[in-house]
Design a protein around this motif. Sequence first.
Motif: not given
Length: 177
Positions: A1-12
């Motif tokens: 989940x943290x990897x997913x968050x790391x990937x998604x955060x810049x786009x969000x």
Amino acid sequence: MSELTTVARPYARAAFEFSVSNNNIDAWSSMLFFASEVAQDATMAKILTRDKAPKELADLFISICGDQLDESGQNFIKILAENGRLSVLPRVTQLFAELETEYKKEIDVDVVSAYALSKAQQGKLSTSLEQRLARKVNLNCSIDKSLITGMVITAGDLVIDSTASGQLSRLSNTLHS
């Protein structure tokens, strides 16, 4: 989940900053919510895992979303497709919502009480919490008869337990120390 968050955060963050600068946070929130629902569809999830050209994938995704995406929303989908990140769209939407809540100085507060709270009680509780948390409070009330009396209030990391069992537990801990 943290990897997913790391990937998604810049786009969000990029989507949120764009929406703030164009004064259309609500429109972006709606677009992202709809697009994330599309991305979570079982058929679409299978398509997202296949090897397809990014342009073909973006065009398909945009055609499914139809009028739900404006031009900037369509460009956002194209960027996600080019970078192979359409599958993180649900997490992008969650992070966008968190940024929106923070921006609007709001906080969701869960209140679990032994009995239903009247509108007056909810109003007093909301006012007290707004003063304490320095934010607009959105109450989510529920009932748990097993509490016997009192309530448990959860706002982010803050937990206020005024139930009978909570008070007895604190008393017991105090007496044992």
